[in-house]
Design a protein around this motif. Structure first.
Motif, PDB file in Angstrom:
ATOM      1  N   ARG A   1       2.195 -13.433 -10.974  1.00 53.69           N
ATOM      2  CA  ARG A   1       1.993 -12.331 -11.910  1.00 53.69           C
ATOM      3  C   ARG A   1       0.504 -12.148 -12.140  1.00 53.69           C
ATOM      4  N   ILE A   2       0.041 -10.910 -11.958  1.00 52.54           N
ATOM      5  CA  ILE A   2      -1.389 -10.623 -12.110  1.00 52.54           C
ATOM      6  C   ILE A   2      -1.579  -9.385 -12.968  1.00 52.54           C
ATOM      7  N   ILE A   3      -2.407  -9.512 -13.996  1.00 55.11           N
ATOM      8  CA  ILE A   3      -2.799  -8.355 -14.798  1.00 55.11           C
ATOM      9  C   ILE A   3      -3.962  -7.665 -14.080  1.00 55.11           C
ATOM     10  N   ILE A   4      -3.893  -6.336 -13.988  1.00 56.16           N
ATOM     11  CA  ILE A   4      -4.976  -5.606 -13.331  1.00 56.16           C
ATOM     12  C   ILE A   4      -5.580  -4.585 -14.291  1.00 56.16           C
ATOM     13  N   SER A   5      -6.827  -4.255 -14.054  1.00 54.97           N
ATOM     14  CA  SER A   5      -7.526  -3.285 -14.887  1.00 54.97           C
ATOM     15  C   SER A   5      -7.145  -1.864 -14.479  1.00 54.97           C
ATOM     16  N   LYS A   6      -7.536  -0.907 -15.301  1.00 60.43           N
ATOM     17  CA  LYS A   6      -7.295   0.506 -14.998  1.00 60.43           C
ATOM     18  C   LYS A   6      -7.938   0.885 -13.673  1.00 60.43           C
ATOM     19  N   GLU A   7      -9.150   0.419 -13.431  1.00 61.22           N
ATOM     20  CA  GLU A   7      -9.854   0.750 -12.192  1.00 61.22           C
ATOM     21  C   GLU A   7      -9.101   0.228 -10.975  1.00 61.22           C
ATOM     22  N   VAL A   8      -8.628  -1.004 -11.058  1.00 59.84           N
ATOM     23  CA  VAL A   8      -7.883  -1.587  -9.939  1.00 59.84           C
ATOM     24  C   VAL A   8      -6.556  -0.866  -9.754  1.00 59.84           C
ATOM     25  N   TYR A   9      -5.881  -0.579 -10.850  1.00 61.75           N
ATOM     26  CA  TYR A   9      -4.597   0.118 -10.757  1.00 61.75           C
ATOM     27  C   TYR A   9      -4.759   1.485 -10.105  1.00 61.75           C
ATOM     28  N   GLN A  10      -5.773   2.229 -10.534  1.00 63.79           N
ATOM     29  CA  GLN A  10      -5.990   3.559  -9.961  1.00 63.79           C
ATOM     30  C   GLN A  10      -6.361   3.486  -8.490  1.00 63.79           C
ATOM     31  N   LYS A  11      -7.039   2.431  -8.097  1.00 63.16           N
ATOM     32  CA  LYS A  11      -7.391   2.260  -6.686  1.00 63.16           C
ATOM     33  C   LYS A  11      -6.171   1.943  -5.836  1.00 63.16           C
ATOM     34  N   LEU A  12      -5.266   1.149  -6.384  1.00 63.79           N
ATOM     35  CA  LEU A  12      -4.097   0.703  -5.617  1.00 63.79           C
ATOM     36  C   LEU A  12      -2.927   1.675  -5.673  1.00 63.79           C
ATOM     37  N   ALA A  13      -2.788   2.388  -6.770  1.00 62.24           N
ATOM     38  CA  ALA A  13      -1.609   3.243  -6.951  1.00 62.24           C
ATOM     39  C   ALA A  13      -1.625   4.390  -5.951  1.00 62.24           C
ATOM     40  N   TYR A  14      -0.584   4.467  -5.147  1.00 65.12           N
ATOM     41  CA  TYR A  14      -0.471   5.530  -4.148  1.00 65.12           C
ATOM     42  C   TYR A  14      -0.071   6.831  -4.805  1.00 65.12           C
ATOM     43  N   ARG A  15       0.717   6.727  -5.853  1.00 65.12           N
ATOM     44  CA  ARG A  15       1.185   7.899  -6.567  1.00 65.12           C
ATOM     45  C   ARG A  15       0.489   7.991  -7.921  1.00 65.12           C
ATOM     46  N   GLY A  16       0.529   9.179  -8.505  1.00 65.74           N
ATOM     47  CA  GLY A  16      -0.123   9.382  -9.785  1.00 65.74           C
ATOM     48  C   GLY A  16       0.639   8.808 -10.956  1.00 65.74           C
ATOM     49  N   SER A  17       1.939   8.649 -10.808  1.00 71.59           N
ATOM     50  CA  SER A  17       2.764   8.166 -11.930  1.00 71.59           C
ATOM     51  C   SER A  17       3.726   7.093 -11.456  1.00 71.59           C
ATOM     52  N   THR A  18       3.251   5.854 -11.413  1.00 68.95           N
ATOM     53  CA  THR A  18       4.109   4.745 -10.985  1.00 68.95           C
ATOM     54  C   THR A  18       4.296   3.728 -12.100  1.00 68.95           C
ATOM     55  N   GLU A  19       4.042   4.146 -13.316  1.00 68.51           N
ATOM     56  CA  GLU A  19       4.428   3.382 -14.504  1.00 68.51           C
ATOM     57  C   GLU A  19       3.709   2.052 -14.655  1.00 68.51           C
ATOM     58  N   GLY A  20       2.618   1.870 -13.924  1.00 66.10           N
ATOM     59  CA  GLY A  20       1.778   0.710 -14.160  1.00 66.10           C
ATOM     60  C   GLY A  20       2.198  -0.568 -13.487  1.00 66.10           C
ATOM     61  N   VAL A  21       3.132  -0.527 -12.544  1.00 68.03           N
ATOM     62  CA  VAL A  21       3.599  -1.764 -11.900  1.00 68.03           C
ATOM     63  C   VAL A  21       3.620  -1.599 -10.389  1.00 68.03           C
ATOM     64  N   ILE A  22       3.145  -2.626  -9.702  1.00 67.82           N
ATOM     65  CA  ILE A  22       3.073  -2.648  -8.239  1.00 67.82           C
ATOM     66  C   ILE A  22       3.586  -4.010  -7.773  1.00 67.82           C
ATOM     67  N   ALA A  23       4.471  -4.005  -6.781  1.00 67.67           N
ATOM     68  CA  ALA A  23       5.051  -5.248  -6.276  1.00 67.67           C
ATOM     69  C   ALA A  23       4.631  -5.486  -4.835  1.00 67.67           C
TER      70      ALA A  23
END
Length: 265
Positions: free
Chosen positions: A74-96
């Motif tokens: 389990r890893i907490i990520i920052s907004k910057e990291v989340y925005q870099k990794l998120a492929y979609r604009g609305s993925t509810e803040g979780v990536i597996a």
């Protein structure tokens, strides 16, 4: 719990490789899923998870993490990291980060004596593959075979366009020759959607073991399928064009097969 705040972190850079390159996904046997619905469908399909990343401003730890066993990182990520990794604009803040499954034909198991199978040969566009998987899920087929695959099924576009149906279907990939050999060995009737030497699709009976085979709009099916088919079939066109989107064609034929099977009960 570990926290990553920089997009320059080596782990983040590796995840970007997983997103972008099928070669890396194959090499590492990992892929990325975004969003609660898609992750929940993968859980139901008994996928194994390596790591869960979440951005706490969008999702709380308790909303999703209780679904995973304690061995999952389990890893907490920052907004910057989340925005870099998120492929979609609305993925509810979780990536597996998820372990890939083996899509070999040898792993296919049928729960019925007269399976209904969708076969797609050489379909390249991720959006079309995703739509085919959605169609297969809607028709509750027994399996989907991708013959001569042109795209990696864990491509983010396929996961997104299939709305997670890459996890709800039993899937196998292989060459057209291998898929045909599998179907013939199992005595499964092959109905190839092609204009050559065809009957109209509604004239055939699909109540026994059946594989519906579709190809690309541009080139259609190869001669292998036309020659191996129990019967070639076509959808009568009433307008000025002679083809439809592959997922639409598949849906028309699959739901005719389902209609016949439901009527037979």
């Amino acid at each position: 719990m570990k926290e990553i705040t920089s997009i320059q972190n080596p782990y983040v850079k590796n995840l970007l490789k997983l997103q972008e390159k099928a070669r890396e996904r194959r090499k590492q046997e990992l892929f990325i899923i975004e969003g609660k619905r898609e992750i929940s469908l993968a859980i139901s399909a008994n996928y194994e998870f390596d790591t869960i990343l979440f951005y706490p401003d969008l999702i709380s730890e308790n909303e999703i993490l209780h679904l995973f066993n304690e061995n999952v990182n389990r890893i907490i990520i920052s907004k910057e990291v989340y925005q870099k990794l998120a492929y979609r604009g609305s993925t509810e803040g979780v990536i597996a980060i998820t372990k890939a499954k083996d899509f070999s034909l040898k792993n296919i198991l049928f729960q019925t004596t007269n399976p209904l199978i969708l076969v797609a040969e050489g379909v390249e566009k991720p959006g079309n593959i995703g739509a085919l998987l959605r169609t297969a899920d809607a028709a509750n087929v027994d399996a989907v075979f991708i013959a001569n695959p042109k795209s990696d099924l864990y491509n983010a576009n396929i996961i997104r366009s299939s709305v997670g149906c890459v996890f709800t279907n039993q899937i196998a990939t292989g060459t057209s020759e291998d898929v045909i050999a599998f179907l013939q060995e199992k005595n499964i009737n092959i109905y190839a959607a092609t204009l050559q030497n065809s009957n109209e699709y509604h004239q055939e009976k699909y109540t026994e073991s059946t594989a519906i085979v579709v190809g690309t709009e541009a080139t259609g099916l190869t001669d292998l399928w036309r020659e191996a088919a129990t019967q070639n079939i076509k959808i009568p066109m009433q307008g000025q064009i002679d083809s439809m989107n592959v997922s639409v064609s598949a849906a028309i034929i699959l739901f005719e097969a389902k209609r016949q099977r439901n009527f037979k009960k």
